[in-house]
Design a protein around this motif. Structure first.
Motif, PDB file in Angstrom:
ATOM      1  N   HIS A  61      34.446  36.981  41.423  1.00 35.33           N
ATOM      2  CA  HIS A  61      34.068  35.665  40.903  1.00 35.33           C
ATOM      3  C   HIS A  61      33.987  35.677  39.379  1.00 35.33           C
ATOM      4  O   HIS A  61      34.427  34.731  38.723  1.00 35.33           O
ATOM      5  CB  HIS A  61      32.736  35.230  41.514  1.00 35.33           C
ATOM      6  CG  HIS A  61      32.346  33.846  41.160  1.00 35.33           C
ATOM      7  ND1 HIS A  61      31.313  33.577  40.308  1.00 35.33           N
ATOM      8  CD2 HIS A  61      32.860  32.647  41.524  1.00 35.33           C
ATOM      9  CE1 HIS A  61      31.188  32.268  40.160  1.00 35.33           C
ATOM     10  NE2 HIS A  61      32.121  31.683  40.888  1.00 35.33           N
ATOM     11  N   ALA A  62      33.437  36.746  38.818  1.00 37.64           N
ATOM     12  CA  ALA A  62      33.302  36.828  37.357  1.00 37.64           C
ATOM     13  C   ALA A  62      34.662  36.905  36.672  1.00 37.64           C
ATOM     14  O   ALA A  62      34.837  36.386  35.570  1.00 37.64           O
ATOM     15  CB  ALA A  62      32.466  38.045  36.978  1.00 37.64           C
ATOM     16  N   HIS A  63      35.633  37.522  37.318  1.00 37.30           N
ATOM     17  CA  HIS A  63      36.979  37.642  36.745  1.00 37.30           C
ATOM     18  C   HIS A  63      37.883  36.491  37.165  1.00 37.30           C
ATOM     19  O   HIS A  63      39.104  36.573  37.000  1.00 37.30           O
ATOM     20  CB  HIS A  63      37.607  38.980  37.138  1.00 37.30           C
ATOM     21  CG  HIS A  63      36.931  40.152  36.501  1.00 37.30           C
ATOM     22  ND1 HIS A  63      36.947  40.393  35.147  1.00 37.30           N
ATOM     23  CD2 HIS A  63      36.182  41.145  37.036  1.00 37.30           C
ATOM     24  CE1 HIS A  63      36.263  41.483  34.878  1.00 37.30           C
ATOM     25  NE2 HIS A  63      35.774  41.953  36.002  1.00 37.30           N
ATOM     26  N   ARG A  64      37.315  35.456  37.734  1.00 31.96           N
ATOM     27  CA  ARG A  64      38.028  34.226  38.123  1.00 31.96           C
ATOM     28  C   ARG A  64      39.152  34.491  39.134  1.00 31.96           C
ATOM     29  O   ARG A  64      40.175  33.827  39.122  1.00 31.96           O
ATOM     30  CB  ARG A  64      38.606  33.508  36.911  1.00 31.96           C
ATOM     31  CG  ARG A  64      37.614  33.190  35.818  1.00 31.96           C
ATOM     32  CD  ARG A  64      36.881  31.910  36.140  1.00 31.96           C
ATOM     33  NE  ARG A  64      36.062  31.463  35.027  1.00 31.96           N
ATOM     34  CZ  ARG A  64      34.755  31.614  34.980  1.00 31.96           C
ATOM     35  NH1 ARG A  64      34.128  32.212  35.953  1.00 31.96           N
ATOM     36  NH2 ARG A  64      34.063  31.164  33.960  1.00 31.96           N
ATOM     37  N   GLN A  65      38.959  35.487  39.995  1.00 36.20           N
ATOM     38  CA  GLN A  65      39.955  35.764  41.028  1.00 36.20           C
ATOM     39  C   GLN A  65      39.670  34.989  42.304  1.00 36.20           C
ATOM     40  O   GLN A  65      40.552  34.849  43.143  1.00 36.20           O
ATOM     41  CB  GLN A  65      40.021  37.268  41.296  1.00 36.20           C
ATOM     42  CG  GLN A  65      40.542  38.024  40.093  1.00 36.20           C
ATOM     43  CD  GLN A  65      40.473  39.520  40.265  1.00 36.20           C
ATOM     44  OE1 GLN A  65      39.847  40.020  41.183  1.00 36.20           O
ATOM     45  NE2 GLN A  65      41.112  40.235  39.361  1.00 36.20           N
ATOM     46  N   ASP A  67      37.314  31.324  43.646  1.00 41.49           N
ATOM     47  CA  ASP A  67      36.615  30.155  43.116  1.00 41.49           C
ATOM     48  C   ASP A  67      35.177  30.110  43.634  1.00 41.49           C
ATOM     49  O   ASP A  67      34.742  30.967  44.402  1.00 41.49           O
ATOM     50  CB  ASP A  67      37.380  28.866  43.439  1.00 41.49           C
ATOM     51  CG  ASP A  67      37.562  28.641  44.928  1.00 41.49           C
ATOM     52  OD1 ASP A  67      36.864  29.295  45.725  1.00 41.49           O
ATOM     53  OD2 ASP A  67      38.397  27.806  45.288  1.00 41.49           O
ATOM     54  N   ASP A  68      34.434  29.081  43.209  1.00 38.51           N
ATOM     55  CA  ASP A  68      33.019  28.963  43.570  1.00 38.51           C
ATOM     56  C   ASP A  68      32.820  28.815  45.073  1.00 38.51           C
ATOM     57  O   ASP A  68      31.873  29.371  45.637  1.00 38.51           O
ATOM     58  CB  ASP A  68      32.379  27.768  42.854  1.00 38.51           C
ATOM     59  CG  ASP A  68      32.237  28.004  41.361  1.00 38.51           C
ATOM     60  OD1 ASP A  68      32.157  29.182  40.958  1.00 38.51           O
ATOM     61  OD2 ASP A  68      32.193  27.019  40.604  1.00 38.51           O
ATOM     62  N   TYR A  71      33.260  32.133  46.721  1.00 38.98           N
ATOM     63  CA  TYR A  71      32.114  32.973  46.367  1.00 38.98           C
ATOM     64  C   TYR A  71      30.903  32.598  47.225  1.00 38.98           C
ATOM     65  O   TYR A  71      30.231  33.473  47.789  1.00 38.98           O
ATOM     66  CB  TYR A  71      31.806  32.810  44.875  1.00 38.98           C
ATOM     67  CG  TYR A  71      30.563  33.521  44.422  1.00 38.98           C
ATOM     68  CD1 TYR A  71      30.547  34.896  44.258  1.00 38.98           C
ATOM     69  CD2 TYR A  71      29.400  32.814  44.148  1.00 38.98           C
ATOM     70  CE1 TYR A  71      29.410  35.555  43.836  1.00 38.98           C
ATOM     71  CE2 TYR A  71      28.258  33.463  43.723  1.00 38.98           C
ATOM     72  CZ  TYR A  71      28.263  34.825  43.573  1.00 38.98           C
ATOM     73  OH  TYR A  71      27.139  35.480  43.161  1.00 38.98           O
ATOM     74  N   LYS A 166      41.080  36.611  49.957  1.00 39.34           N
ATOM     75  CA  LYS A 166      40.936  35.220  49.502  1.00 39.34           C
ATOM     76  C   LYS A 166      41.173  34.252  50.652  1.00 39.34           C
ATOM     77  O   LYS A 166      40.468  33.252  50.795  1.00 39.34           O
ATOM     78  CB  LYS A 166      41.917  34.936  48.361  1.00 39.34           C
ATOM     79  CG  LYS A 166      41.497  35.547  47.046  1.00 39.34           C
ATOM     80  CD  LYS A 166      42.501  35.282  45.973  1.00 39.34           C
ATOM     81  CE  LYS A 166      42.543  33.822  45.622  1.00 39.34           C
ATOM     82  NZ  LYS A 166      43.343  33.526  44.437  1.00 39.34           N
TER      83      LYS A 166
END
Length: 192
Positions: A61-65, A67-68, A71, A166
């Motif tokens: 999530h922190a590396h934008r791999q 989405d919210d 997560y 994902k």
């Protein structure tokens, strides 16, 4: 003779930076915006650090791999796992018997519901998807470790596992009600 430095006047409107400046040597952190616990107005936010060292979901999530929504669905799965795991325990025969020992806790309704959601998730994800989700979200494995566990060590397999994770998180988001199914485009609909 050097001039004395002027002090800036106190400005109560200026926010105070509460982030730590002295992190441990091997810290892996990401910034996250959270509710301010010292706020006067409800809903005020501050920027804080979140450790992502042993948290693959937080790292993704922190590396934008992811989405919210993905997560949050992963966190919901972890929460259900923790609730369901706190069930009946096996008797430890190595411990000395003590009169008046604690009785076993009965299974609560929350544990039962969490177990039902986990069973549904396993059915939705299939054997491979649920094993992958368990490895990453519960055991905290990285994609490289997942590949090594399965004897698949190439970068291509790591990329596959990342895409598959994902996809599984998206399925979990649908199952937990955090997302809605995407509508089928008009060209793909069958005339009916």
């Amino acid at each position: 003779m050097p001039r004395a430095k002027r002090r800036k006047p106190y400005d109560p409107a200026r926010t105070h930076d509460r982030r730590s400046q002295d992190l441990p040597y091997n810290a892996e952190v990401a910034t996250v915006e959270v509710d301010d616990p010292l706020a006067i107005e409800p809903g005020e936010k501050i920027v804080a650090f979140r450790s992502i060292r042993n948290d693959p979901l937080g790292r993704l999530h922190a590396h934008r791999q992811i989405d919210d929504t993905q997560y949050r669905s992963g966190r919901a799965f972890q929460n259900d796992w923790e609730k369901a795991e706190r069930g009946p325990r096996a008797v430890d025969t190595t411990r000395e018997y003590v009169d008046g020992g604690l009785q076993r806790e009965p299974i609560t309704e929350g544990q039962r519901q969490a177990t039902l959601r986990l069973n549904r998730a396993e059915h939705e994800l299939g054997a491979d998807g649920s094993a992958l989700v368990h490895d990453v979200l519960i055991l905290g494995m990285t994609m490289e470790q997942v590949g090594q566990r399965r004897g698949l060590r190439t970068q291509r397999w790591q990329d596959y596992f990342a895409r598959r994770l994902k996809e599984c998180l998206g399925r979990l988001a649908l199952m937990y009600g955090l997302a809605t199914p995407s509508p089928v485009p008009a060209k793909d609909r069958h005339p009916g």
